[in-house]
Design a protein around this motif. Structure first.
Motif, mmCIF file in Angstrom:
data_model
loop_
_atom_site.group_PDB
_atom_site.id
_atom_site.type_symbol
_atom_site.label_atom_id
_atom_site.label_comp_id
_atom_site.label_asym_id
_atom_site.label_seq_id
_atom_site.Cartn_x
_atom_site.Cartn_y
_atom_site.Cartn_z
ATOM 1 N N HIS A 290 15.941 -7.774 9.660
ATOM 2 C CA HIS A 290 14.563 -7.733 9.199
ATOM 3 C C HIS A 290 14.367 -8.828 8.153
ATOM 4 C CE1 HIS A 290 10.667 -5.944 8.809
ATOM 5 N NE2 HIS A 290 10.841 -5.556 7.555
ATOM 6 N N ALA A 291 13.111 -9.120 7.840
ATOM 7 C CA ALA A 291 12.788 -10.110 6.818
ATOM 8 C C ALA A 291 11.649 -9.587 5.963
ATOM 9 C CB ALA A 291 12.389 -11.438 7.463
ATOM 10 N N TRP A 292 11.694 -9.930 4.671
ATOM 11 C CA TRP A 292 10.607 -9.572 3.764
ATOM 12 C C TRP A 292 10.542 -10.609 2.644
ATOM 13 C CZ3 TRP A 292 15.039 -6.726 4.589
ATOM 14 C CH2 TRP A 292 15.895 -6.492 3.520
ATOM 15 N N VAL A 293 9.808 -10.329 1.582
ATOM 16 C CA VAL A 293 9.454 -11.340 0.580
ATOM 17 C C VAL A 293 9.822 -10.851 -0.817
ATOM 18 C CG1 VAL A 293 7.526 -12.622 -0.470
ATOM 19 C CG2 VAL A 293 7.548 -12.164 1.999
ATOM 20 N N PHE B 185 8.561 -7.252 -1.424
ATOM 21 C CA PHE B 185 7.462 -6.695 -0.637
ATOM 22 C C PHE B 185 7.758 -6.887 0.850
ATOM 23 C CE2 PHE B 185 5.836 -8.122 -4.701
ATOM 24 C CZ PHE B 185 4.953 -7.120 -5.102
ATOM 25 N N ASP B 186 7.344 -5.916 1.646
ATOM 26 C CA ASP B 186 7.526 -5.978 3.095
ATOM 27 C C ASP B 186 6.146 -6.003 3.751
ATOM 28 O OD1 ASP B 186 8.010 -5.611 5.780
ATOM 29 O OD2 ASP B 186 9.420 -3.965 5.530
ATOM 30 N N PRO B 187 5.583 -7.184 4.044
ATOM 31 C CA PRO B 187 4.231 -7.249 4.601
ATOM 32 C C PRO B 187 4.151 -6.734 6.032
ATOM 33 C CG PRO B 187 5.221 -9.433 4.549
ATOM 34 C CD PRO B 187 6.156 -8.525 3.810
ATOM 35 N N ASN C 266 5.324 -4.006 7.022
ATOM 36 C CA ASN C 266 5.141 -2.555 6.935
ATOM 37 C C ASN C 266 4.286 -2.123 5.753
ATOM 38 O OD1 ASN C 266 6.998 -1.593 9.165
ATOM 39 N ND2 ASN C 266 8.425 -2.845 7.991
ATOM 40 N N ASP C 267 3.713 -3.087 5.001
ATOM 41 C CA ASP C 267 2.887 -2.795 3.829
ATOM 42 C C ASP C 267 3.634 -1.895 2.843
ATOM 43 O OD1 ASP C 267 0.767 -2.760 2.079
ATOM 44 O OD2 ASP C 267 -0.394 -1.253 3.190
ATOM 45 N N LEU C 268 4.831 -2.348 2.424
ATOM 46 C CA LEU C 268 5.662 -1.564 1.518
ATOM 47 C C LEU C 268 6.110 -2.413 0.332
ATOM 48 C CD1 LEU C 268 8.122 0.112 4.067
ATOM 49 C CD2 LEU C 268 6.240 1.252 2.871
ATOM 50 N N VAL C 269 6.237 -1.761 -0.820
ATOM 51 C CA VAL C 269 7.067 -2.303 -1.880
ATOM 52 C C VAL C 269 8.479 -1.819 -1.565
ATOM 53 C CG1 VAL C 269 7.568 -2.330 -4.339
ATOM 54 C CG2 VAL C 269 5.191 -2.287 -3.551
ATOM 55 N N VAL C 270 9.427 -2.740 -1.513
ATOM 56 C CA VAL C 270 10.752 -2.439 -0.981
ATOM 57 C C VAL C 270 11.467 -1.387 -1.821
ATOM 58 C CG1 VAL C 270 13.063 -3.444 -0.672
ATOM 59 C CG2 VAL C 270 11.032 -4.621 0.212
ATOM 60 N N GLY C 271 12.082 -0.435 -1.104
ATOM 61 C CA GLY C 271 12.818 0.637 -1.759
ATOM 62 C C GLY C 271 14.239 0.725 -1.248
ATOM 63 N N ALA C 272 14.702 1.955 -1.010
ATOM 64 C CA ALA C 272 16.106 2.183 -0.667
ATOM 65 C C ALA C 272 16.415 1.992 0.813
ATOM 66 C CB ALA C 272 16.512 3.593 -1.092
ATOM 67 N N ASP C 273 15.398 1.752 1.656
ATOM 68 C CA ASP C 273 15.639 1.591 3.096
ATOM 69 C C ASP C 273 15.883 0.141 3.499
ATOM 70 O OD1 ASP C 273 15.409 4.282 3.581
ATOM 71 O OD2 ASP C 273 13.264 4.196 4.029
ATOM 72 N N HIS C 274 15.759 -0.794 2.562
ATOM 73 C CA HIS C 274 15.967 -2.213 2.849
ATOM 74 C C HIS C 274 17.309 -2.653 2.258
ATOM 75 C CE1 HIS C 274 11.650 -1.811 3.430
ATOM 76 N NE2 HIS C 274 11.584 -3.033 3.929
ATOM 77 N N ILE C 275 18.167 -3.238 3.080
ATOM 78 C CA ILE C 275 19.497 -3.677 2.649
ATOM 79 C C ILE C 275 19.544 -5.198 2.726
ATOM 80 C CG2 ILE C 275 21.967 -3.560 3.088
ATOM 81 C CD1 ILE C 275 20.066 -0.862 4.689
#
Length: 290
Positions: A225-228, A241-243, A245-254
């Protein structure tokens, strides 16, 4: 959260593949108190003639391999156990857009994660007038609020379509068509933030996915996956930020790696000498542990 991660990348060659070199960025890394790599390893089949490990300029772990010949196919298998917690962000301390330039001017560090390296256009994130105007439409008082606004706007305005683009699709094409994959969402958001003077980095990694209610999780169905990551000032620091999925990144992003864009952190980069074509397949499992 504890996760076991397994990635398999297979490259099948239609003819004999000769000498080549690859740089592999697939292992998660330890990042402060938010992410800890407990154990990890990359297996390579066939065994390369040379193999070494290093850390690149941005602090990402890299495995380098050199091959004399590859008779049929090349397989990379990465396995890792990672402990991940949701970051705690000092959102209320985010610098205002009006004061951001002064804070950047006072930052004298030039290490790999210095905001100075993520301010300007890069290989896959060139200037774009349409994205500049889009960024201005969604700017807010603080850097954090601006990034949050762009994160939500791209999720609303862009359509996720796995067939619409590939790794070579220009940013402008994805933005004008308003469709793409996580790489496109992230590149567009990075371009928008940089047009506003906000340092923004591309993040490559893994995302835990949850199957729909009543359905079993499919083995190998996860993906990289990719995010910012946006620099919100000296007090707040980097916020992710994960655009898609419209998320502020938490514990599910490695996190696997940080760079200016995808070109800095592809899973595999290099050359192979061959006279035939090739096909590539990838399977990922992100398994939370009880």
């Amino acid at each position: 959260m504890l996760y076991d991660i397994r990635l398999t990348m297979r490259f099948d060659y239609s003819g004999l593949a000769g000498g080549g070199r690859h740089a592999i960025r697939v292992l998660p890394q330890t990042i402060g108190a938010h992410q800890r790599l407990i154990a990890g390893h990359v297996d390579v089949d066939p065994v390369p003639r040379e193999r070494s490990a290093r850390v690149d300029f941005f602090g990402n772990p890299v495995t380098d391999c050199a091959f004399d010949a590859i008779p049929d196919d090349l397989v990379y298998t990465a396995q890792a156990r990672v402990e991940r917690t949701a970051p705690s962000y000092a959102i209320s301390d985010s610098v205002s857009l009006a004061d951001l330039r002064a804070e950047l001017d006072s930052d004298r560090t030039l290490l790999g994660r210095s905001p100075a390296h993520f301010l300007n256009a890069s290989a896959l994130v060139p200037p774009h007038a349409g994205i500049r105007d889009y960024a201005r439409e969604h700017s807010a008082r603080t850097v954090f609020d601006t990034a949050l606004s762009l994160n939500a706007a791209l999720y609303k305005d862009m359509r996720y379509d796995a067939e619409a683009t590939d790794v070579d699709t220009p940013l402008a094409e994805a933005f004008e068509a308003r469709h793409g994959v996580c790489q496109d969402f992230s590149h567009i958001m990075i371009a928008a933030l940089r047009h506003l003077g906000i340092p923004a980095a591309y993040v490559s990694g893994y995302l835990r996915t949850i199957p729909p209610a009543g359905e079993e999780r499919l083995e190998g169905a996860d993906a990289m996956h990719a995010w910012v990551s946006a620099w919100c000032g000296a007090k707040t620091g980097w916020v992710e930020f994960d655009p898609t999925n419209d998320l502020v990144v938490g514990a599910d992003h490695i996190v696997v790696g940080y760079g200016r864009d995808y070109a800095d952190v592809p899973p595999v980069r290099g050359v192979i000498r061959t006279a035939g074509g090739q096909t590539a397949t990838q399977a990922v499992d992100v398994l939370p542990l009880d």
